[in-house]
Design a protein around this motif. Structure first.
Motif, mmCIF file in Angstrom:
data_model
loop_
_atom_site.group_PDB
_atom_site.id
_atom_site.type_symbol
_atom_site.label_atom_id
_atom_site.label_comp_id
_atom_site.label_asym_id
_atom_site.label_seq_id
_atom_site.Cartn_x
_atom_site.Cartn_y
_atom_site.Cartn_z
ATOM 1 N N ARG A 282 8.364 1.888 1.665
ATOM 2 C CA ARG A 282 7.205 0.996 1.590
ATOM 3 C C ARG A 282 7.278 0.331 0.217
ATOM 4 N NH1 ARG A 282 3.239 4.188 0.488
ATOM 5 N NH2 ARG A 282 3.074 3.413 -1.634
ATOM 6 N N ILE A 283 7.476 -0.957 0.210
ATOM 7 C CA ILE A 283 7.649 -1.691 -1.045
ATOM 8 C C ILE A 283 6.309 -2.311 -1.428
ATOM 9 C CG2 ILE A 283 8.883 -3.571 -2.179
ATOM 10 C CD1 ILE A 283 11.077 -3.035 0.069
ATOM 11 N N ASP A 284 5.777 -1.864 -2.574
ATOM 12 C CA ASP A 284 4.502 -2.380 -3.064
ATOM 13 C C ASP A 284 4.683 -3.534 -4.037
ATOM 14 O OD1 ASP A 284 3.203 -0.409 -1.573
ATOM 15 O OD2 ASP A 284 3.122 0.984 -3.268
ATOM 16 N N ASP A 285 5.767 -3.516 -4.801
ATOM 17 C CA ASP A 285 5.994 -4.570 -5.785
ATOM 18 C C ASP A 285 7.473 -4.571 -6.155
ATOM 19 O OD1 ASP A 285 5.431 -6.671 -7.474
ATOM 20 O OD2 ASP A 285 4.396 -5.471 -8.988
ATOM 21 N N ALA A 286 7.941 -5.675 -6.667
ATOM 22 C CA ALA A 286 9.328 -5.800 -7.115
ATOM 23 C C ALA A 286 9.361 -6.692 -8.341
ATOM 24 C CB ALA A 286 10.197 -6.393 -6.009
ATOM 25 N N HIS A 287 10.031 -6.235 -9.379
ATOM 26 C CA HIS A 287 10.196 -7.022 -10.598
ATOM 27 C C HIS A 287 11.660 -7.427 -10.723
ATOM 28 C CE1 HIS A 287 6.492 -4.920 -12.560
ATOM 29 N NE2 HIS A 287 6.182 -5.638 -11.508
#
Length: 95
Positions: free
Chosen positions: A72-77
């Motif tokens: 589950r990907i909540d954010d990506a930088h």
């Protein structure tokens, strides 16, 4: 010779214990990218990928919106820069 794009990434969410690094390596290999990734103590996955800009763009979308089947990907930088040559010979899972 086309310029090489280097991408630093950090992915937040449920990305440890769900084979995220394994699937990331598979996707990077499909796109002919080099670099690697590892788990962090903070529960994220971070890494570097290098290759052609078009492949990096596809990889970024995969990291941000798909990932491994159970993740589950909540954010990506992301942080991109151009480099003269690839600094790796393959894409590895670092420990």
């Amino acid at each position: 010779m086309p310029a090489i794009t280097s991408l630093k990434f950090e992915i937040f969410g449920r990305v440890q214990g769900v084979s995220f690094r394994y699937y990331t390596r598979i996707k990077a290999n499909e796109l002919h990218l080099v670099g690697g990734c590892r788990n962090t103590a903070e529960g994220t996955v971070e890494g570097i990928a290098q290759g052609q800009k078009e492949a990096i763009d596809i990889f970024k979308q995969w990291l941000r919106y798909q990932g491994s089947p159970r993740s589950r990907i909540d954010d990506a930088h992301f942080e991109e820069k151009r480099v003269d040559c690839e600094e790796f010979t393959d894409f590895s899972v670092w420990h």
